[in-house]
Scaffold this motif. Structure first.
Motif, PDB file in Angstrom:
ATOM      1  N   ASP A   2     -20.012  22.332 -28.149  1.00 13.20           N
ATOM      2  CA  ASP A   2     -20.747  23.214 -29.063  1.00 13.20           C
ATOM      3  C   ASP A   2     -19.842  23.651 -30.213  1.00 13.20           C
ATOM      4  OD1 ASP A   2     -23.145  23.211 -27.586  1.00 13.20           O
ATOM      5  OD2 ASP A   2     -22.352  24.744 -26.232  1.00 13.20           O
ATOM      6  N   VAL A   3     -20.405  23.709 -31.406  1.00  9.85           N
ATOM      7  CA  VAL A   3     -19.674  24.172 -32.582  1.00  9.85           C
ATOM      8  C   VAL A   3     -19.873  25.677 -32.687  1.00  9.85           C
ATOM      9  CG1 VAL A   3     -19.441  24.017 -35.089  1.00  9.85           C
ATOM     10  CG2 VAL A   3     -19.980  21.964 -33.747  1.00  9.85           C
ATOM     11  N   GLU A   4     -18.817  26.410 -32.463  1.00 12.02           N
ATOM     12  CA  GLU A   4     -18.901  27.874 -32.469  1.00 12.02           C
ATOM     13  C   GLU A   4     -19.184  28.406 -33.871  1.00 12.02           C
ATOM     14  OE1 GLU A   4     -18.852  29.720 -29.838  1.00 12.02           O
ATOM     15  OE2 GLU A   4     -18.361  28.102 -28.433  1.00 12.02           O
ATOM     16  N   ASP A   5     -20.050  29.412 -33.942  1.00 11.79           N
ATOM     17  CA  ASP A   5     -20.365  30.111 -35.196  1.00 11.79           C
ATOM     18  C   ASP A   5     -20.881  29.172 -36.282  1.00 11.79           C
ATOM     19  OD1 ASP A   5     -19.434  32.545 -34.073  1.00 11.79           O
ATOM     20  OD2 ASP A   5     -17.373  32.005 -34.592  1.00 11.79           O
ATOM     21  N   SER A   6     -21.591  28.126 -35.873  1.00 11.14           N
ATOM     22  CA  SER A   6     -22.167  27.217 -36.865  1.00 11.14           C
ATOM     23  C   SER A   6     -23.230  27.940 -37.680  1.00 11.14           C
ATOM     24  CB  SER A   6     -22.788  25.998 -36.176  1.00 11.14           C
ATOM     25  OG  SER A   6     -23.498  25.202 -37.116  1.00 11.14           O
ATOM     26  N   THR A   7     -23.293  27.624 -38.963  1.00  8.73           N
ATOM     27  CA  THR A   7     -24.299  28.244 -39.839  1.00  8.73           C
ATOM     28  C   THR A   7     -25.529  27.357 -40.018  1.00  8.73           C
ATOM     29  OG1 THR A   7     -23.247  27.286 -41.797  1.00  8.73           O
ATOM     30  CG2 THR A   7     -22.527  29.487 -41.119  1.00  8.73           C
ATOM     31  N   ILE A   8     -25.571  26.214 -39.335  1.00 13.71           N
ATOM     32  CA  ILE A   8     -26.710  25.313 -39.513  1.00 13.71           C
ATOM     33  C   ILE A   8     -27.551  25.166 -38.241  1.00 13.71           C
ATOM     34  CG2 ILE A   8     -25.582  24.031 -41.360  1.00 13.71           C
ATOM     35  CD1 ILE A   8     -24.991  21.804 -39.368  1.00 13.71           C
ATOM     36  N   LEU A  39     -29.297  14.224 -35.482  1.00 11.66           N
ATOM     37  CA  LEU A  39     -27.998  13.613 -35.216  1.00 11.66           C
ATOM     38  C   LEU A  39     -27.436  13.130 -36.547  1.00 11.66           C
ATOM     39  CD1 LEU A  39     -28.960  11.566 -32.029  1.00 11.66           C
ATOM     40  CD2 LEU A  39     -27.289  13.434 -32.082  1.00 11.66           C
ATOM     41  N   PHE A  40     -26.101  13.107 -36.665  1.00 11.99           N
ATOM     42  CA  PHE A  40     -25.509  12.712 -37.935  1.00 11.99           C
ATOM     43  C   PHE A  40     -24.061  12.290 -37.732  1.00 11.99           C
ATOM     44  CE2 PHE A  40     -25.689  17.326 -37.444  1.00 11.99           C
ATOM     45  CZ  PHE A  40     -24.351  17.694 -37.480  1.00 11.99           C
ATOM     46  N   ALA A  41     -23.525  11.571 -38.707  1.00 14.26           N
ATOM     47  CA  ALA A  41     -22.115  11.158 -38.676  1.00 14.26           C
ATOM     48  C   ALA A  41     -21.644  10.904 -40.094  1.00 14.26           C
ATOM     49  CB  ALA A  41     -21.924   9.916 -37.813  1.00 14.26           C
ATOM     50  N   GLY A  42     -20.330  10.932 -40.269  1.00 16.93           N
ATOM     51  CA  GLY A  42     -19.751  10.706 -41.584  1.00 16.93           C
ATOM     52  C   GLY A  42     -19.960  11.892 -42.500  1.00 16.93           C
ATOM     53  N   ALA A  43     -20.032  11.653 -43.792  1.00 15.70           N
ATOM     54  CA  ALA A  43     -20.220  12.701 -44.793  1.00 15.70           C
ATOM     55  C   ALA A  43     -21.704  13.026 -44.932  1.00 15.70           C
ATOM     56  CB  ALA A  43     -19.650  12.265 -46.132  1.00 15.70           C
ATOM     57  N   ASN A  44     -22.032  14.309 -44.882  1.00 17.86           N
ATOM     58  CA  ASN A  44     -23.422  14.747 -45.027  1.00 17.86           C
ATOM     59  C   ASN A  44     -23.505  15.911 -46.002  1.00 17.86           C
ATOM     60  OD1 ASN A  44     -25.818  13.727 -43.092  1.00 17.86           O
ATOM     61  ND2 ASN A  44     -23.846  13.323 -42.096  1.00 17.86           N
ATOM     62  N   CYS A  45     -24.693  16.158 -46.487  1.00 17.09           N
ATOM     63  CA  CYS A  45     -24.907  17.218 -47.482  1.00 17.09           C
ATOM     64  C   CYS A  45     -25.319  18.507 -46.778  1.00 17.09           C
ATOM     65  CB  CYS A  45     -25.995  16.793 -48.473  1.00 17.09           C
ATOM     66  SG  CYS A  45     -26.126  17.880 -49.892  1.00 17.09           S
ATOM     67  N   PHE A  46     -24.337  19.189 -46.170  1.00 15.94           N
ATOM     68  CA  PHE A  46     -24.593  20.446 -45.501  1.00 15.94           C
ATOM     69  C   PHE A  46     -23.994  21.584 -46.332  1.00 15.94           C
ATOM     70  CE2 PHE A  46     -24.352  17.946 -41.305  1.00 15.94           C
ATOM     71  CZ  PHE A  46     -25.711  17.693 -41.343  1.00 15.94           C
ATOM     72  N   PHE A  47     -24.675  22.723 -46.293  1.00 16.01           N
ATOM     73  CA  PHE A  47     -24.176  23.921 -46.952  1.00 16.01           C
ATOM     74  C   PHE A  47     -23.826  24.913 -45.859  1.00 16.01           C
ATOM     75  CE2 PHE A  47     -26.871  21.744 -49.954  1.00 16.01           C
ATOM     76  CZ  PHE A  47     -26.140  21.807 -51.133  1.00 16.01           C
ATOM     77  N   ARG A  48     -22.577  25.038 -45.544  1.00 14.36           N
ATOM     78  CA  ARG A  48     -22.124  25.875 -44.447  1.00 14.36           C
ATOM     79  C   ARG A  48     -21.691  27.255 -44.945  1.00 14.36           C
ATOM     80  NH1 ARG A  48     -21.525  22.936 -39.792  1.00 14.36           N
ATOM     81  NH2 ARG A  48     -21.412  20.680 -39.993  1.00 14.36           N
TER      82      ARG A  48
END
Length: 203
Positions: free
Chosen positions: A159-165, A194-203
């Protein structure tokens, strides 16, 4: 006097007249959600080739022999699009976002699968919970709709802690990791992306 009596009789008859039955209310109109569009027909190799999600790109697996070839990150855009179109069918659309956290990025969408490009190169992919998502899974069988409990039987979920997405997690580590999001907390929650590599996320 007779006239007064007549008026009284008429008034009494009016009072005894049953009230008009209330109008029946119109049947409630229950809104219905629009049907989810079906995934488009696959490409010419759809019957013989499976697509496996990979942290280094996408793997095309021959269903008869099991032989796999990697469409690796760094592949030129035209080559990547053509390779996926042979299995997934023609691309839905192309778009650009210059404000991505990873820098300006271009996208080519094939139903649930979006390929991400920078400087004309394949740099990432994103699989959403949309028609056509069932065409894709990892080599261990993890895909959209897999529950956390089921996924944990074959891979380590971090799990990614404190994820904003959202309920974000990773499978694997380093550059070969696959990321994802569960629809909710808990072991019964299903994978929603699901995703991998570079993605367009705004964290």
């Amino acid at each position: 006097m007779r006239r007064l009596t007549t008026i009284l009789v008429l008034a009494l008859l009016g009072a005894c007249k049953p009230a008009a039955a209330p109008e029946e209310p119109d049947e409630a109109i229950v809104p219905t959600a629009p049907e989810m569009p079906a995934a488009k027909a696959g490409g010419p190799a759809a019957a013989t080739t499976a697509i496996s999600l990979d942290g280094e790109g996408l793997r095309f697996v021959d269903k008869a022999s099991g032989k796999a070839s990697l469409l690796a990150f760094g592949t030129p855009r035209a080559q990547a699009e053509a390779a996926l179109a042979r299995v997934a069918g023609a691309a839905e659309d192309r778009s650009t976002n210059v404000e991505c956290g990873a820098g300006s990025m271009e996208f080519t969408r094939f139903d649930a699968m979006t390929l991400n490009f920078q400087d004309g190169k394949f740099v990432g992919w994103f699989l959403g919970n949309e028609p056509g998502a069932d065409r894709y899974s990892t080599m261990s069988g993890i895909g959209i709709g897999t529950t956390r409990a089921k996924a944990k039987q074959s891979v380590s979920i971090v799990d990614v802690e404190d994820s904003t997405i959202g309920e974000e997690f990773t499978i694997g580590s380093g550059d070969s990791a696959i990321g994802g999001m569960f629809a909710a907390p808990g072991d019964t929650a299903k994978i929603d992306a699901l995703f991998a590599g570079a993605n367009c996320f705004f964290r």
